[in-house]
Scaffold this motif. Structure first.
Motif, PDB file in Angstrom:
ATOM      1  N   LEU A 135      54.482  75.768  56.529  1.00  0.00           N
ATOM      2  CA  LEU A 135      55.338  75.288  57.605  1.00  0.00           C
ATOM      3  C   LEU A 135      55.862  73.889  57.324  1.00  0.00           C
ATOM      4  N   SER A 136      55.143  73.129  56.513  1.00  0.00           N
ATOM      5  CA  SER A 136      55.542  71.767  56.220  1.00  0.00           C
ATOM      6  C   SER A 136      56.515  71.677  55.062  1.00  0.00           C
ATOM      7  N   ALA A 137      56.771  72.771  54.376  1.00  0.00           N
ATOM      8  CA  ALA A 137      57.605  72.738  53.183  1.00  0.00           C
ATOM      9  C   ALA A 137      59.066  72.581  53.539  1.00  0.00           C
ATOM     10  N   PRO A 138      59.897  72.048  52.612  1.00  0.00           N
ATOM     11  CA  PRO A 138      61.323  71.938  52.870  1.00  0.00           C
ATOM     12  C   PRO A 138      61.923  73.282  53.246  1.00  0.00           C
ATOM     13  N   ALA A 139      62.874  73.238  54.149  1.00  0.00           N
ATOM     14  CA  ALA A 139      63.438  74.479  54.706  1.00  0.00           C
ATOM     15  C   ALA A 139      64.584  74.989  53.858  1.00  0.00           C
ATOM     16  N   ALA A 140      64.289  75.388  52.633  1.00  0.00           N
ATOM     17  CA  ALA A 140      65.328  75.865  51.739  1.00  0.00           C
ATOM     18  C   ALA A 140      66.014  77.104  52.277  1.00  0.00           C
ATOM     19  N   LYS A 169      66.058  68.982  63.759  1.00  0.00           N
ATOM     20  CA  LYS A 169      65.294  69.200  64.988  1.00  0.00           C
ATOM     21  C   LYS A 169      65.159  70.688  65.291  1.00  0.00           C
ATOM     22  N   ALA A 170      66.237  71.445  65.045  1.00  0.00           N
ATOM     23  CA  ALA A 170      66.166  72.897  65.263  1.00  0.00           C
ATOM     24  C   ALA A 170      65.164  73.535  64.315  1.00  0.00           C
ATOM     25  N   ARG A 171      65.123  73.066  63.085  1.00  0.00           N
ATOM     26  CA  ARG A 171      64.153  73.591  62.121  1.00  0.00           C
ATOM     27  C   ARG A 171      62.725  73.261  62.556  1.00  0.00           C
ATOM     28  N   GLU A 172      62.521  72.037  63.040  1.00  0.00           N
ATOM     29  CA  GLU A 172      61.191  71.647  63.495  1.00  0.00           C
ATOM     30  C   GLU A 172      60.736  72.523  64.657  1.00  0.00           C
ATOM     31  N   LEU A 173      61.649  72.841  65.567  1.00  0.00           N
ATOM     32  CA  LEU A 173      61.304  73.688  66.703  1.00  0.00           C
ATOM     33  C   LEU A 173      60.873  75.070  66.227  1.00  0.00           C
ATOM     34  N   ALA A 174      61.588  75.623  65.253  1.00  0.00           N
ATOM     35  CA  ALA A 174      61.212  76.933  64.716  1.00  0.00           C
ATOM     36  C   ALA A 174      59.829  76.873  64.069  1.00  0.00           C
ATOM     37  N   LYS A 175      59.530  75.776  63.374  1.00  0.00           N
ATOM     38  CA  LYS A 175      58.219  75.624  62.742  1.00  0.00           C
ATOM     39  C   LYS A 175      57.123  75.473  63.798  1.00  0.00           C
ATOM     40  N   GLU A 176      57.420  74.746  64.877  1.00  0.00           N
ATOM     41  CA  GLU A 176      56.445  74.601  65.964  1.00  0.00           C
ATOM     42  C   GLU A 176      56.057  75.963  66.517  1.00  0.00           C
ATOM     43  N   ARG A 177      57.066  76.775  66.803  1.00  0.00           N
ATOM     44  CA  ARG A 177      56.795  78.085  67.398  1.00  0.00           C
ATOM     45  C   ARG A 177      55.998  78.961  66.449  1.00  0.00           C
ATOM     46  N   ARG A 178      56.330  78.885  65.168  1.00  0.00           N
ATOM     47  CA  ARG A 178      55.586  79.663  64.184  1.00  0.00           C
ATOM     48  C   ARG A 178      54.149  79.168  64.076  1.00  0.00           C
ATOM     49  N   LEU A 179      53.975  77.864  64.087  1.00  0.00           N
ATOM     50  CA  LEU A 179      52.626  77.303  64.008  1.00  0.00           C
ATOM     51  C   LEU A 179      51.780  77.760  65.191  1.00  0.00           C
ATOM     52  N   LEU A 180      52.342  77.732  66.397  1.00  0.00           N
ATOM     53  CA  LEU A 180      51.591  78.154  67.580  1.00  0.00           C
ATOM     54  C   LEU A 180      51.228  79.638  67.502  1.00  0.00           C
ATOM     55  N   GLN A 181      52.146  80.439  66.962  1.00  0.00           N
ATOM     56  CA  GLN A 181      51.861  81.871  66.804  1.00  0.00           C
ATOM     57  C   GLN A 181      50.672  82.082  65.877  1.00  0.00           C
ATOM     58  N   ILE A 182      50.696  81.398  64.743  1.00  0.00           N
ATOM     59  CA  ILE A 182      49.610  81.550  63.772  1.00  0.00           C
ATOM     60  C   ILE A 182      48.317  80.954  64.313  1.00  0.00           C
ATOM     61  N   ASN A 183      48.435  79.801  64.949  1.00  0.00           N
ATOM     62  CA  ASN A 183      47.258  79.121  65.479  1.00  0.00           C
ATOM     63  C   ASN A 183      46.538  79.981  66.511  1.00  0.00           C
ATOM     64  N   ALA A 184      47.305  80.727  67.302  1.00  0.00           N
ATOM     65  CA  ALA A 184      46.724  81.555  68.363  1.00  0.00           C
ATOM     66  C   ALA A 184      45.854  82.677  67.817  1.00  0.00           C
ATOM     67  N   THR A 185      46.007  83.006  66.536  1.00  0.00           N
ATOM     68  CA  THR A 185      45.200  84.067  65.933  1.00  0.00           C
ATOM     69  C   THR A 185      43.872  83.559  65.395  1.00  0.00           C
ATOM     70  N   ARG A 186      43.689  82.253  65.354  1.00  0.00           N
ATOM     71  CA  ARG A 186      42.437  81.698  64.839  1.00  0.00           C
ATOM     72  C   ARG A 186      41.335  81.861  65.881  1.00  0.00           C
ATOM     73  N   PRO A 187      40.172  82.374  65.505  1.00  0.00           N
ATOM     74  CA  PRO A 187      39.121  82.668  66.497  1.00  0.00           C
ATOM     75  C   PRO A 187      38.595  81.438  67.213  1.00  0.00           C
ATOM     76  N   GLU A 188      38.677  80.269  66.586  1.00  0.00           N
ATOM     77  CA  GLU A 188      38.139  79.063  67.220  1.00  0.00           C
ATOM     78  C   GLU A 188      39.112  78.438  68.220  1.00  0.00           C
ATOM     79  N   VAL A 189      40.312  78.981  68.328  1.00  0.00           N
ATOM     80  CA  VAL A 189      41.331  78.426  69.217  1.00  0.00           C
ATOM     81  C   VAL A 189      41.378  79.223  70.514  1.00  0.00           C
ATOM     82  N   THR A 190      41.368  78.522  71.640  1.00  0.00           N
ATOM     83  CA  THR A 190      41.527  79.128  72.963  1.00  0.00           C
ATOM     84  C   THR A 190      42.953  78.897  73.434  1.00  0.00           C
TER      85      THR A 190
END
Length: 312
Positions: free
Chosen positions: A15-20, A145-166
């Protein structure tokens, strides 16, 4: 390196990589301005090093080091072991910020062409640099900023699958480290915003200074030694709006009660207008990652240095 890069899983690191993949968002004019910005940054850096180091500075070695990294398209993992660490560090920063949105060959060609005449045009270049930055803030920053927003949403999606995250119904995600502290007793906090371009600050903080969205759910939070929250902008805005409505409701009920207690002849003929507390429209804030804890001998603070990384 920011907090988000430290999360488990290669997909989060990506998610942190350049948005090629978003290169189609970039117009020819923006691409040219980015290339010009990078050229001017390099020439300015070379001029500063020449002033500092004099004859000890080898500008051709600088350019060769910079060229090899930029044309590779990959950040150098150990800039300190290159022939010119100063050039490698700048190349890394530029690839991190603008990778995929400029042509390295164009930048190198411009540097080679103007390398020997930079000192004669330094003041002109500074004015040009200011103008290029202004254009990029106007036309390129919204894309980032639009790219960052897309990365935020993706990060939250992935983060929600981690068992230690509520994941809470209001959109907040959190994880804890075991302990028996109450969140109302916290004394320290590290906040970080952004993914590709991030700011990280650690400071003393009390519970009352936490975001409204956290204070509203305090009773739902378990005891721990630390709490790490992921707070979307929309969640905090909704919590602040709910807080404002609650304050207005309380003020209205207090006013009604006072009117019931005070005789009519003692009340002002013309009631004072209610204060206008309607908030001004705000620019959307990035996702907030917030870690809080009570700094004790049992749980000493171990945090990364503060960092502020500007976009342009």
């Amino acid at each position: 390196m920011n907090f988000f890069r430290l999360l488990p899983g290669a997909s989060l690191i990506a998610l942190s990589a350049p948005a090629a993949l978003h290169a189609q968002d970039i117009t020819t004019e923006i691409r040219q301005d980015i290339s010009r910005l990078l050229t001017l940054q390099v020439l300015t850096h070379i001029g500063e090093l020449q002033e500092t180091l004099g004859n000890a500075f080898q500008k051709n070695l600088y350019v060769d080091t910079y060229r090899s990294i930029v044309l590779s398209g990959k950040e150098c993992l150990q800039p300190e072991v290159t022939a010119c660490p100063a050039a490698a560090i700048l190349a890394n920063k530029q690839l991190h910020r603008y990778g995929g949105d400029f042509e390295g060959q164009d930048v190198i060609a411009s540097i080679r062409t103007e390398l020997d005449t930079y000192d004669l045009s330094r003041s002109t270049y500074q004015r040009e640099l200011d103008l290029v930055r202004k254009r990029l803030r106007e036309h390129y920053l919204p894309i980032l900023k639009a790219r960052e927003l897309a990365k935020e949403r993706r990060l939250l999606q992935i983060n929600a699958t981690r068992p230690e995250v509520t994941v809470l119904p209001n959109g907040i995600q959190y994880e804890i480290e075991p302990g028996n502290q109450d969140i109302r007793d916290i004394s320290r906090a590290t906040s970080e915003t952004g993914i590709t371009f991030y700011t990280r600050i650690t400071r003393d903080v009390q519970f009352d200074a936490l975001p409204e969205s956290i204070r509203q759910i305090a009773d739902q939070l378990p005891k721990a030694s630390s709490w790490t929250f992921y707070i979307p902008c929309e969640t905090e805005q909704a919590a602040e709006e709910a807080g404002r409505h609650a304050a207005l409701d309380m003020a209205a009920r207090r006013k009604e009660r006072m009117q019931q207690l005070i005789p009519d002849h003692m009340q002002n003929a013309r009631p004072a207008p209610d204060p206008d507390i309607t908030p001004s429209p705000k620019e959307r804030n990035p996702l907030l990652r917030l870690k809080v804890w009570k700094d004790t001998p049992e749980y000493p603070a171990t945090v990364r240095p503060d960092a502020i990384e500007t976009v342009i």
